[in-house]
Scaffold this active site. Sequence first.
Site, PDB file in Angstrom:
ATOM      1  N   SER A   1      -0.628   6.731  -9.762  1.00 52.90           N
ATOM      2  CA  SER A   1      -0.388   5.310  -9.587  1.00 52.90           C
ATOM      3  C   SER A   1       0.587   4.838 -10.652  1.00 52.90           C
ATOM      4  O   SER A   1       0.670   5.407 -11.745  1.00 52.90           O
ATOM      5  CB  SER A   1      -1.705   4.544  -9.723  1.00 52.90           C
TER       6      SER A   1
ATOM      7  N   CYS B   1      -1.357  -7.817  -1.741  1.00 52.68           N
ATOM      8  CA  CYS B   1       0.086  -7.619  -1.878  1.00 52.68           C
ATOM      9  C   CYS B   1       0.861  -8.272  -0.736  1.00 52.68           C
ATOM     10  O   CYS B   1       1.973  -8.767  -0.932  1.00 52.68           O
ATOM     11  CB  CYS B   1       0.416  -6.132  -1.909  1.00 52.68           C
TER      12      CYS B   1
ATOM     13  N   LYS C   1       4.230   1.142  -0.390  1.00 49.33           N
ATOM     14  CA  LYS C   1       4.909   1.998   0.581  1.00 49.33           C
ATOM     15  C   LYS C   1       5.712   1.226   1.611  1.00 49.33           C
ATOM     16  O   LYS C   1       6.645   1.780   2.199  1.00 49.33           O
ATOM     17  CB  LYS C   1       3.899   2.905   1.306  1.00 49.33           C
TER      18      LYS C   1
ATOM     19  N   CYS D   1       0.170  -5.722  -7.385  1.00 55.21           N
ATOM     20  CA  CYS D   1      -0.476  -5.455  -8.674  1.00 55.21           C
ATOM     21  C   CYS D   1       0.445  -5.825  -9.835  1.00 55.21           C
ATOM     22  O   CYS D   1       1.631  -5.495  -9.843  1.00 55.21           O
ATOM     23  CB  CYS D   1      -0.874  -3.998  -8.756  1.00 55.21           C
TER      24      CYS D   1
ATOM     25  N   CYS E   1       4.013  -4.194  -0.876  1.00 44.23           N
ATOM     26  CA  CYS E   1       3.092  -3.152  -1.321  1.00 44.23           C
ATOM     27  C   CYS E   1       3.866  -1.859  -1.551  1.00 44.23           C
ATOM     28  O   CYS E   1       5.011  -1.728  -1.143  1.00 44.23           O
ATOM     29  CB  CYS E   1       1.982  -2.961  -0.294  1.00 44.23           C
TER      30      CYS E   1
END
Length: 559
Positions: free
Chosen positions: A472, A49, A124, A194, A122
Amino acid sequence: MTELRSRTITQGVQRSPNRAMLRAVGFGDRDFDKPIVGIANAYSTITPCNLGLDGLTRRAEAALKAAGAMPQTFGTITVSDGISMGTEGMKYSLVSREVIADSIETACSAQCMDGLLAMGGCDKNMPGAMIAMARMNIPALFVYGGTIKPGHYAGRDLTVVSVFEAVGEFSAKKIDAAELLEVERHACPGAGACGGMFTANTMSSAFEAMGMSLPYSSTMAAEDDEKGSSAVRSAQVLVDAIRRDLRPRQILTRQAFENAIAVVLAIGGSTNAVLHLLAIAHAAGVPLTLDDFEAMRSRVPVLCDLKPSGRFVTTELHRAGGIPQVMKMLLAHGVLHGDALTATGQTLAEVLRDVPAEPRKDQAVIHPWDRPVYAQGHLTILRGNLATEGAVAKISGVKKVRMSGPARVFDSEEACLDAVLAGGIKAGDVIVIRYEGPKGGPGMREMLSPTSALVGAGLGDSVGLITDGRFSGGTYGLVVGHVAPEAAVGGTLALVEEGDAITIDAERRLLQLDVADGEIVRRRARWRPPAPRYTTGVLAKYAKLVSSASLGAVTDLGL
């Protein structure tokens, strides 16, 4: 323009020692009158990421200098949810959001920076950066590192979730070890977050909808040239915002949050968006509750056919028109606030002026308004004696939205996964995974491993799952997370016993333990809180500070 913050460390005779330090990192005599812009670079090789962020940072740094600013680059952490998923390490994921926000705030405030360009890719580091922007309220812009391109195997597109589901298929003897290995080998071909409409792409889309990142930037592929060009343009826009003193809290208004919620629903986004938007709103001083998500759900259809429950990946959404196309449709049907301000200085309506009101007919990713994927939003807020503060259900791709069945109770994610892989879960069961909440975990782990194993085993439509943990963005099925109050603080989830009847009813927005009130009272009198799993270090500190998931799991509430 108001007085630059950096003048407090660069102006006056008494500031000569400060200037001497800055000369050592490249400042010349003429540079002390320029705005100092922090670049929060979340680059790492820990996860694909963030793999491309260093190159974007270098391009943005050059662009800031060319635009008349003095960039100061500093690092911040990241962890990979995908790599730590299903392990003890996943407990640090949500914790990292707070660490990232604190680190960016600390660096920018300590050095009196005039603006912030945050580079993230990513789950967070994205909301972490936005929380810091809202707290500091200095001109700021977010640059998304971009999405990964899909992997390919046996004629189908793959994402990292394909691997988790393949594990379940292997355990159910639907595929052999050789095919599992091939899926693993091909799922993640390079840099980028992702590839489905999972948490990273959901949050990048929300940030674009809020006006805190540039149009089209949220769905670009990490490895495409346009991503670098977007980073350069972001730097230029930020310098202009500094000169006009355009600050995040002028952009992060109630209207902006409502726009973000609408877009998240329209694209079929992650449940994590609920948690993160609540936290960002807290930092910005904007009232926002779970009920605001439910109120928007009835007004917004799911317009995009995206993984995990749909067919397409985010790069295909980009080619179909991206988030501006989705927003223009929402605007045309009276859902978005077109007068909301963006970091470009334009209103949202002005940004979308040249975007067509309906999607192109030569694509199938974005559906027309009158033929949506689902007539209403896919995220719904449930309440009942199991969730008096609320819980979040994601019902996209679900064949039935109501289930009543016997509880299968697990006090950790690992115990549940072992049962699924061993064939111990049957159709009609309602799985309870508890003591995985913000305090109890601590850290509110994501339950992708057991939910994907259920899907792989063919139980995704016939088994319910409820948890005080999270999911997720790749999770789908009849799953309910963020159950609050959590088990560790005495929520009713802690009182469920094996075999109890539980009802999940998304139509009635009900999450109910079907046990007599008197019995619940007796169980509560016997219950004792478990000993903390950690007594030192960051997880122990987090467990003491963190609020309920219904409030965004923030760590500075009431301080």
